[in-house]
Design an enzyme around this catalytic site. Structure first.
Site, mmCIF file in Angstrom:
data_model
loop_
_atom_site.group_PDB
_atom_site.id
_atom_site.type_symbol
_atom_site.label_atom_id
_atom_site.label_comp_id
_atom_site.label_asym_id
_atom_site.label_seq_id
_atom_site.Cartn_x
_atom_site.Cartn_y
_atom_site.Cartn_z
ATOM 1 N N SER A 41 -2.221 7.248 -1.417
ATOM 2 C CA SER A 41 -2.273 6.107 -0.270
ATOM 3 C C SER A 41 -3.696 6.148 0.247
ATOM 4 C CB SER A 41 -1.196 6.311 0.969
ATOM 5 O OG SER A 41 -1.406 7.471 1.785
ATOM 6 N N LYS A 102 -3.482 9.061 7.639
ATOM 7 C CA LYS A 102 -3.807 7.456 7.409
ATOM 8 C C LYS A 102 -5.012 7.476 8.354
ATOM 9 C CE LYS A 102 0.130 6.497 5.228
ATOM 10 N NZ LYS A 102 0.088 6.242 3.722
#
Length: 242
Positions: A41, A102
């Site tokens: 990701s 993230k």
């Protein structure tokens, strides 16, 4: 005399082990904690098989800084706010036993939206410059350099501008929360998925990702010692994380 020496030797060894464990716990709690990357990701910034150090002191300390997330206190102590563009590890709000990593995109009070694949912050499109096109298997992907309003610049990867999260509503980031997105924009479950991730409370931040200290491409099993030298990504060792 021999028996006493053996007991003394065992006692010294035991004390050394205990001291080593305590020192490791202190470092892991207050300084740096190692994490590994299990998913794609954050490609191209982080790759599957990267191992990195996360600074625990960067944002101060919450209960999630402690071993097992022991609820000894609420909020944060010695708190320091993250900056837009930081790559941060946090506990998933819907499951605080799960770590996510993230990029900090939205700060408290921001309005975040994606329109035709382009990130908008507070109604303004974020600068995105095409770097190159490449392929992942049979799929074509594009690498862009994205520059956030504070000047922080990083690479992102897009499969296209018409995927599920490429047109979103406006997300209004609540006070005391942050909006997180993966750099692999079309293959990231992040704050755009409100039910799964959503807005991340400041308390849930574990630390800021600082450096990749080891990386391997997964081509060698842990017991295949003879293949380790070819599996290591030497060019990524001790790379700073931007």
């Amino acid at each position: 005399m021999a028996t006493k020496q053996k007991k003394g030797g065992f006692g010294e060894t035991l004390r050394t082990v205990i001291y080593a464990v305590l020192i490791a716990l202190v470092i892991r709690t207050f300084a740096y904690e190692p994490f590994s990357i299990p998913s794609g990701s954050m490609i191209p910034t982080l790759l599957v098989g990267d191992y990195l150090f996360v600074s625990k002191y960067a944002y101060g300390y919450s209960r999630f800084s402690l071993p097992l997330g022991l609820p000894l206190f609420d909020g944060r102590i010695l708190a320091d706010q993250p900056e837009r563009g930081d790559v941060a590890v946090f506990k998933l709000p819907s499951d605080d036993s799960t770590d996510y990593i993230k990029r900090v995109i939205g700060l408290p009070g921001d309005r975040i939206q994606v329109v035709d694949g382009l990130l908008h912050i507070n109604g303004e499109p974020v600068e995105r410059e095409k770097v190159r096109e490449t392929r992942v298997g049979q799929a074509a992907v594009t690498i862009y350099r994205e520059t956030l309003p504070n000047g922080e610049s990083h690479l992102i990867r897009e499969r296209g501008d018409d995927y599920f999260f490429d047109d979103t509503p406006v997300y209004e980031v609540p006070e005391g929360h942050y909006f997180m997105m993966g750099d692999n924009r079309d293959s990231s479950q992040d704050s755009r998925a409100l039910q799964r991730v959503g807005y991340v409370p400041f308390e849930n931040l574990v630390g800021r990702a600082e450096v990749v200290f080891f990386s391997h491409d997964g081509s060698a099993a842990i017991w295949e010692v003879w293949n380790w030298p070819t599996a290591i990504r030497y060019g990524r060792l001790f790379d700073d994380i931007d």
